[in-house]
Design a protein around this motif. Structure first.
Motif, mmCIF file in Angstrom:
data_model
loop_
_atom_site.group_PDB
_atom_site.id
_atom_site.type_symbol
_atom_site.label_atom_id
_atom_site.label_comp_id
_atom_site.label_asym_id
_atom_site.label_seq_id
_atom_site.Cartn_x
_atom_site.Cartn_y
_atom_site.Cartn_z
ATOM 1 N N LYS A 6 0.575 -1.522 0.386
ATOM 2 C CA LYS A 6 0.023 0.142 -0.615
ATOM 3 C C LYS A 6 1.118 1.443 0.204
ATOM 4 O O LYS A 6 0.640 2.217 -1.031
ATOM 5 C CB LYS A 6 -0.673 -0.130 0.973
ATOM 6 C CG LYS A 6 -1.768 -1.040 1.467
ATOM 7 C CD LYS A 6 -2.780 -0.840 2.627
ATOM 8 C CE LYS A 6 -3.665 -2.088 2.293
ATOM 9 N NZ LYS A 6 -4.889 -1.928 3.195
ATOM 10 N N LEU A 7 1.768 1.241 1.124
ATOM 11 C CA LEU A 7 2.768 2.155 0.816
ATOM 12 C C LEU A 7 3.257 2.781 -0.269
ATOM 13 O O LEU A 7 3.439 3.508 -0.878
ATOM 14 C CB LEU A 7 3.785 2.715 2.109
ATOM 15 C CG LEU A 7 3.846 2.567 3.822
ATOM 16 C CD1 LEU A 7 4.435 2.028 4.536
ATOM 17 C CD2 LEU A 7 2.511 4.229 3.873
ATOM 18 N N ALA A 8 4.077 1.298 -1.109
ATOM 19 C CA ALA A 8 4.377 1.571 -2.084
ATOM 20 C C ALA A 8 3.689 2.067 -3.835
ATOM 21 O O ALA A 8 3.627 3.343 -4.133
ATOM 22 C CB ALA A 8 5.002 -0.248 -3.001
ATOM 23 N N ILE A 9 1.977 1.970 -2.881
ATOM 24 C CA ILE A 9 1.520 2.479 -4.395
ATOM 25 C C ILE A 9 0.994 3.859 -4.370
ATOM 26 O O ILE A 9 1.389 4.933 -5.286
ATOM 27 C CB ILE A 9 0.374 1.657 -3.991
ATOM 28 C CG1 ILE A 9 0.436 0.214 -5.056
ATOM 29 C CG2 ILE A 9 -1.348 1.778 -4.834
ATOM 30 C CD1 ILE A 9 -1.005 -1.175 -4.908
ATOM 31 N N ILE A 10 0.983 4.513 -2.763
ATOM 32 C CA ILE A 10 0.214 5.941 -2.466
ATOM 33 C C ILE A 10 1.603 6.516 -2.758
ATOM 34 O O ILE A 10 1.888 8.027 -3.646
ATOM 35 C CB ILE A 10 0.357 5.272 -0.949
ATOM 36 C CG1 ILE A 10 -1.130 5.185 -0.945
ATOM 37 C CG2 ILE A 10 0.529 7.352 -0.092
ATOM 38 C CD1 ILE A 10 -1.049 4.844 0.844
ATOM 39 N N GLY A 11 3.513 6.090 -2.529
ATOM 40 C CA GLY A 11 4.287 6.664 -2.780
ATOM 41 C C GLY A 11 4.100 7.123 -4.342
ATOM 42 O O GLY A 11 4.492 8.027 -4.897
ATOM 43 N N LEU A 234 9.697 8.654 -5.455
ATOM 44 C CA LEU A 234 11.591 8.382 -6.149
ATOM 45 C C LEU A 234 11.169 7.553 -7.563
ATOM 46 O O LEU A 234 11.532 8.094 -8.358
ATOM 47 C CB LEU A 234 12.576 7.432 -5.680
ATOM 48 C CG LEU A 234 14.051 8.076 -6.213
ATOM 49 C CD1 LEU A 234 14.008 9.895 -6.208
ATOM 50 C CD2 LEU A 234 14.762 7.177 -5.455
ATOM 51 N N VAL A 235 10.717 6.155 -7.792
ATOM 52 C CA VAL A 235 10.785 5.549 -8.737
ATOM 53 C C VAL A 235 9.692 6.467 -9.844
ATOM 54 O O VAL A 235 10.156 6.461 -10.918
ATOM 55 C CB VAL A 235 10.314 4.239 -8.398
ATOM 56 C CG1 VAL A 235 10.573 3.753 -10.184
ATOM 57 C CG2 VAL A 235 11.606 3.213 -7.627
ATOM 58 N N VAL A 239 10.742 8.465 -13.124
ATOM 59 C CA VAL A 239 9.715 7.886 -14.688
ATOM 60 C C VAL A 239 8.835 8.929 -15.520
ATOM 61 O O VAL A 239 8.817 9.165 -16.794
ATOM 62 C CB VAL A 239 8.528 7.014 -14.660
ATOM 63 C CG1 VAL A 239 7.704 6.007 -15.850
ATOM 64 C CG2 VAL A 239 9.515 5.207 -14.230
ATOM 65 N N ALA A 240 8.349 9.182 -14.558
ATOM 66 C CA ALA A 240 7.271 10.870 -15.339
ATOM 67 C C ALA A 240 8.121 11.749 -15.307
ATOM 68 O O ALA A 240 7.917 12.800 -16.522
ATOM 69 C CB ALA A 240 6.101 10.886 -14.067
ATOM 70 N N ASN A 241 9.259 12.931 -14.661
ATOM 71 C CA ASN A 241 10.181 13.051 -15.451
ATOM 72 C C ASN A 241 10.621 12.622 -17.056
ATOM 73 O O ASN A 241 10.656 13.836 -17.961
ATOM 74 C CB ASN A 241 11.419 13.308 -14.394
ATOM 75 C CG ASN A 241 11.362 14.195 -13.350
ATOM 76 O OD1 ASN A 241 10.200 15.555 -13.636
ATOM 77 N ND2 ASN A 241 11.582 14.399 -11.372
ATOM 78 N N MET A 242 11.242 11.701 -16.949
ATOM 79 C CA MET A 242 11.422 11.164 -18.579
ATOM 80 C C MET A 242 10.775 11.255 -19.596
ATOM 81 O O MET A 242 10.634 12.035 -20.341
ATOM 82 C CB MET A 242 11.869 9.817 -17.847
ATOM 83 C CG MET A 242 13.261 9.872 -17.549
ATOM 84 S SD MET A 242 14.501 10.127 -18.270
ATOM 85 C CE MET A 242 15.327 9.303 -19.008
ATOM 86 N N ALA A 243 9.233 11.102 -19.390
ATOM 87 C CA ALA A 243 8.090 10.930 -20.050
ATOM 88 C C ALA A 243 8.281 12.580 -20.447
ATOM 89 O O ALA A 243 7.527 12.328 -21.159
ATOM 90 C CB ALA A 243 6.572 10.880 -19.609
ATOM 91 N N PHE A 244 7.832 13.204 -19.203
ATOM 92 C CA PHE A 244 7.983 14.985 -19.445
ATOM 93 C C PHE A 244 8.592 15.432 -20.295
ATOM 94 O O PHE A 244 8.225 16.752 -20.693
ATOM 95 C CB PHE A 244 6.847 15.624 -18.192
ATOM 96 C CG PHE A 244 5.532 15.455 -17.899
ATOM 97 C CD1 PHE A 244 4.631 15.336 -19.234
ATOM 98 C CD2 PHE A 244 5.465 14.302 -17.032
ATOM 99 C CE1 PHE A 244 2.960 14.976 -19.394
ATOM 100 C CE2 PHE A 244 4.131 14.628 -17.024
ATOM 101 C CZ PHE A 244 3.369 14.878 -17.638
#
Length: 349
Positions: A6-11, A234-235, A239-244
């Motif tokens: 759950k914490l990983a998904i929230i992160g 962080l992950v 990924v989002a920074n790379m995508a944008f």
């Protein structure tokens, strides 16, 4: 579902929300930064006169409201307070001092790391070292004494103020100062910023997300559970920074950052140490306030006053570096926090 998952998904969710906020207009690597948002909001309240950093950030009010609604809905609203309030105010003040030397709270540290900013990795070393120093006091019985149950009205004051401020901002926005250029002039639409705050507040309340707690528990108990949330941020942000196309690797030319390694380290050392003694990072303080914890509310007031003093007295850092006043203020603040740790310990160091 296990809490670790759950914490990983929230992160992951928080990381994506933060980068999308940059896409919609927030400054680079500042999709969600409690220190930056408090600083800008303090400016919008005319608590400081630093023209480039004045804007009422809906995210922090959404945080409070989201955490409050989730806590009430899950029966976890528990008004408490009275645990060394003045000491907590000072700790909040010192946390903000360190954050404005590094130019970001621990959450922004993660976002800067995910954006390729190597200065943030230097800050991470200071942050972990500060938390480690704080755990040495915890092992020796550090305590700010017990808190006491208070009335529902007392615990609801800050969330109610948050609602009032947001309604005022919508009805009469000209009451608040707004930057025409600089970071304060860069912001996501109010609907996204407020919605992001509500979501982050609700999710963080439900799963006790806290960067300080994750590293502290790893040092003290070898429990890595809480760290999964930070890893998820962080992950996902990377990924989002790379995508944008926001990812920029290196030390130089990073958005709203400086390259002075010593003071990036020292700033987050102070944040880590003071936050450990205060019982949570700035994000966690907002969440606890939404749960009715007035001690956390006092810490937040310390954050606001710290931001106001840092800019009114010229010790906040900038992309150009750290002023002499900022270096002196950081040294004094570290000394003060060490004194707080020493005089509130339960047994000999």
């Amino acid at each position: 579902m296990k809490r670790t998952v759950k914490l990983a998904i929230i992160g992951l969710i928080l990381g994506v929300i933060s980068v999308v906020a940059v896409y919609f207009g927030n400054p680079g690597n500042m999709g969600f930064c409690l220190a930056c948002f408090v600083r800008d909001t303090a400016g919008s309240f005319h608590l400081h006169q630093a023209v480039p950093v004045r804007y009422l950030r809906p995210e922090i009010f959404g945080l409070l409201i989201g955490a409050f609604l989730m806590a009430k809905g899950k029966g976890e609203f528990s008004p408490r307070g009275g645990s060394s309030p003045l000491t907590r105010f000072v700790l909040g003040f010192c946390v903000m001092t360190g954050a404005l030397i590094f130019l970001g709270c621990p959450f922004r540290m993660l976002l800067r790391m995910a954006g390729g900013d190597l200065n943030a990795w230097v800050g991470l070393l200071g942050f972990v070292t500060g938390i480690f120093a704080g755990t040495l006091f915890l092992k020796r019985g550090f305590s700010l004494k017990r808190s006491y149950k208070t009335g529902t009205l007392e615990g609801s004051i800050l969330p109610v103020i948050a609602v009032g401020v947001m309604l005022t901002a919508i009805i009469a926005p000209t009451l608040f100062a707004v930057s025409e250029k600089g970071p304060g002039a860069m912001h996501a639409p109010i609907w996204y910023a407020l919605g992001a705050g509500l979501i982050v507040g609700a999710l963080a309340q439900r799963n006790r997300f806290c960067m300080i707690g994750g590293i502290r528990d790893m040092i003290l108990f070898r429990h890595a559970e809480l760290l999964t949330g930070s890893i998820g941020v962080l992950v996902a942000a990377w990924v989002a920074n790379m995508a944008f196309g926001f990812f920029h690797f290196g030390f130089a030319n990073q958005p709203i950052a400086h390259t002075d390694g010593i003071w990036n380290f020292a700033g987050l050392f102070l944040v880590g140490l003071a936050s450990t003694l205060a019982g949570g990072c700035p994000l966690r303080q907002f969440i606890m306030s939404g749960e009715g914890n007035t001690d956390a509310a006092i810490t937040i007031l310390g954050l606001f006053f710290g931001a106001a003093f840092a800019h009114n007295f010229g010790w906040a850092a900038s992309p150009n570096g750290v002023p002499v006043a900022g270096k002196i203020a950081t040294g004094i603040a570290i000394f003060v926090v060490l004194l707080i740790g020493f005089f509130n310990r339960g047994k000999e160091v």
